[in-house]
Design a protein around this motif. Structure first.
Motif, short mmCIF file in Angstrom:
data_model
loop_
_atom_site.label_atom_id
_atom_site.label_comp_id
_atom_site.label_asym_id
_atom_site.label_seq_id
_atom_site.Cartn_x
_atom_site.Cartn_y
_atom_site.Cartn_z
N ARG A 39 0.83 -1.21 0.00
CA ARG A 39 0.00 0.00 0.00
C ARG A 39 0.87 1.26 0.00
NH1 ARG A 39 -3.46 -0.92 4.87
NH2 ARG A 39 -3.71 -3.02 4.05
N LEU A 40 1.98 1.23 0.75
CA LEU A 40 2.87 2.39 0.82
C LEU A 40 3.51 2.69 -0.53
CD1 LEU A 40 4.69 1.77 4.23
CD2 LEU A 40 2.91 3.46 3.73
N GLU A 41 3.57 1.68 -1.40
CA GLU A 41 4.16 1.87 -2.73
C GLU A 41 3.11 1.96 -3.82
OE1 GLU A 41 7.50 -0.75 -3.47
OE2 GLU A 41 8.01 -0.81 -1.33
N GLY A 42 1.84 2.14 -3.40
CA GLY A 42 0.75 2.32 -4.36
C GLY A 42 0.34 1.05 -5.07
N VAL A 43 0.61 -0.11 -4.47
CA VAL A 43 0.27 -1.39 -5.09
C VAL A 43 -0.90 -2.02 -4.37
CG1 VAL A 43 1.09 -3.72 -5.61
CG2 VAL A 43 2.65 -1.76 -5.85
N ASP A 44 -1.89 -2.46 -5.13
CA ASP A 44 -3.05 -3.16 -4.59
C ASP A 44 -2.77 -4.66 -4.69
OD1 ASP A 44 -5.63 -3.69 -3.63
OD2 ASP A 44 -6.47 -3.69 -5.65
N LEU A 45 -2.28 -5.23 -3.62
CA LEU A 45 -1.84 -6.62 -3.62
C LEU A 45 -3.02 -7.54 -3.38
CD1 LEU A 45 0.74 -8.41 -3.76
CD2 LEU A 45 0.88 -8.19 -1.27
N ARG A 46 -3.25 -8.48 -4.30
CA ARG A 46 -4.41 -9.36 -4.21
C ARG A 46 -3.99 -10.83 -4.18
NH1 ARG A 46 -9.01 -6.79 -2.49
NH2 ARG A 46 -8.52 -4.59 -2.87
N LEU A 47 -4.81 -11.64 -3.50
CA LEU A 47 -4.50 -13.06 -3.33
C LEU A 47 -4.41 -13.77 -4.67
CD1 LEU A 47 -4.13 -15.37 -1.25
CD2 LEU A 47 -6.61 -15.73 -1.40
N ALA A 48 -5.26 -13.42 -5.61
CA ALA A 48 -5.25 -14.09 -6.91
C ALA A 48 -3.89 -13.94 -7.60
CB ALA A 48 -6.36 -13.54 -7.80
N GLN A 49 -3.26 -12.80 -7.42
CA GLN A 49 -1.95 -12.55 -8.01
C GLN A 49 -0.91 -13.51 -7.45
OE1 GLN A 49 -0.68 -8.53 -7.36
NE2 GLN A 49 0.97 -8.61 -8.87
N LEU A 50 -0.93 -13.68 -6.13
CA LEU A 50 0.02 -14.60 -5.49
C LEU A 50 -0.27 -16.04 -5.89
CD1 LEU A 50 0.07 -13.15 -1.85
CD2 LEU A 50 1.42 -12.45 -3.83
N THR A 51 -1.55 -16.38 -5.94
CA THR A 51 -1.94 -17.74 -6.30
C THR A 51 -1.50 -18.08 -7.72
OG1 THR A 51 -3.86 -17.59 -4.83
CG2 THR A 51 -3.88 -19.34 -6.48
N ARG A 52 -1.73 -17.17 -8.65
CA ARG A 52 -1.34 -17.41 -10.05
C ARG A 52 0.17 -17.61 -10.17
NH1 ARG A 52 -5.24 -13.38 -11.21
NH2 ARG A 52 -3.60 -11.79 -11.33
N PHE A 53 0.94 -16.77 -9.47
CA PHE A 53 2.39 -16.91 -9.53
C PHE A 53 2.82 -18.27 -9.01
CE2 PHE A 53 6.31 -16.80 -7.03
CZ PHE A 53 7.23 -16.67 -8.06
N CYS A 54 2.29 -18.67 -7.87
CA CYS A 54 2.68 -19.95 -7.27
C CYS A 54 2.26 -21.12 -8.15
CB CYS A 54 2.07 -20.10 -5.88
SG CYS A 54 2.76 -18.98 -4.64
N GLN A 55 1.05 -21.08 -8.66
CA GLN A 55 0.57 -22.17 -9.50
C GLN A 55 1.42 -22.30 -10.76
OE1 GLN A 55 -3.55 -20.97 -9.89
NE2 GLN A 55 -4.22 -22.38 -8.28
N ALA A 56 1.78 -21.17 -11.36
CA ALA A 56 2.61 -21.21 -12.56
C ALA A 56 4.00 -21.74 -12.23
CB ALA A 56 2.70 -19.82 -13.18
N GLY A 57 4.57 -21.27 -11.10
CA GLY A 57 5.89 -21.73 -10.70
C GLY A 57 5.92 -23.21 -10.38
N LEU A 58 4.90 -23.69 -9.70
CA LEU A 58 4.82 -25.11 -9.36
C LEU A 58 4.67 -25.96 -10.61
CD1 LEU A 58 2.48 -24.80 -6.24
CD2 LEU A 58 4.86 -25.55 -6.20
N ALA A 59 3.85 -25.48 -11.55
CA ALA A 59 3.63 -26.23 -12.78
C ALA A 59 4.91 -26.28 -13.63
CB ALA A 59 2.50 -25.60 -13.58
#
Length: 219
Positions: free
Chosen positions: A88-108
């Motif tokens: 938030r301090l850096e103007g980023v709206d961090l969402r769970l879906a973003q983290l999930t997609r990254f992890c799923q892609a990395g695991l795959a």
């Protein structure tokens, strides 16, 4: 191929220490290893070798360059706060879906014998504006390695985390009790025994300071 999520019963209990020990133990056994740290806060890009992703890269035997850093930890924020607060301090709206997609892609994409996903903070620490570490674990469906401490109060924190994971149907691969550096902390062996007595049959591993042989039990 084994996929595990390394989570904590509290902040700064040794998740990265445990994850690195597991990665080194896997490589010592001739296994290939990989790791993902989907979001990290409190990182200084001018000096990040000692950060969580820096230590993970070192344990993996990979170069400490920005390309390697981007691959395992793409979301990085400077403030030493929970990820959504730091974002938030850096103007980023961090969402769970973003983290999930990254992890799923990395695991795959990973063909490693052992791949670890390391969370941030404790089981219920916010990981995004709309999700906690527990929510990310549920989204990925990975068995957890729960890291607890040995400070005064750690037994309750660890057992509460165990019950939280169980209540949501998440498998617990093991509980690792990481020895506190505080010389005034309760007796380490008795702390481990107490956790094991109430953990309901979950494997409990003692991670004494200065030792890493225990990690071979997890890989």
């Amino acid at each position: 191929m084994r996929r595990l999520f390394v989570t904590g019963a509290h902040t700064d209990v040794g998740k990265t220490y445990v994850a690195c020990a597991m990665l080194r133990a896997a490589r010592a056994k001739g296994l290939s290893a990989d790791a993902l740290k989907p979001v990290v806060s409190g990182i200084d890009l001018a000096d990040w070798a000692g950060s969580d992703p820096g230590l993970l890269l070192e344990a993996l035997g990979r170069p400490l360059d920005l390309e390697a850093l981007d691959r395992i930890a793409p979301l990085r924020f400077a403030a030493p706060l929970s990820p959504p607060m730091a974002a938030r301090l850096e103007g980023v709206d961090l969402r769970l879906a973003q983290l999930t997609r990254f992890c799923q892609a990395g695991l795959a994409a990973s063909a490693a014998d052992l791949t670890l996903v390391e969370g941030a903070g404790g089981v219920m620490s916010p990981m995004a504006e709309d999700g906690t570490g527990l929510d990310l674990m549920l989204a990925l469906g990975l068995p957890g390695v729960l890291v607890g401490g040995s400070y005064l109060g750690a037994i309750s924190h660890t057992l509460t985390a165990v019950e939280t994971l169980r209540a949501r149907g998440l498998a617990i691969e093991a509980v690792v009790v990481s020895q506190s550096a505080d010389p005034q902390a309760p007796d380490f062996a008795q702390t481990v025994e107490s956790v094991a007595a109430f953990a309901g049959g979950v494997k409990v591993i003692a991670a004494a300071r200065g030792e890493q042989a225990w990690a071979s039990e997890l890989v």
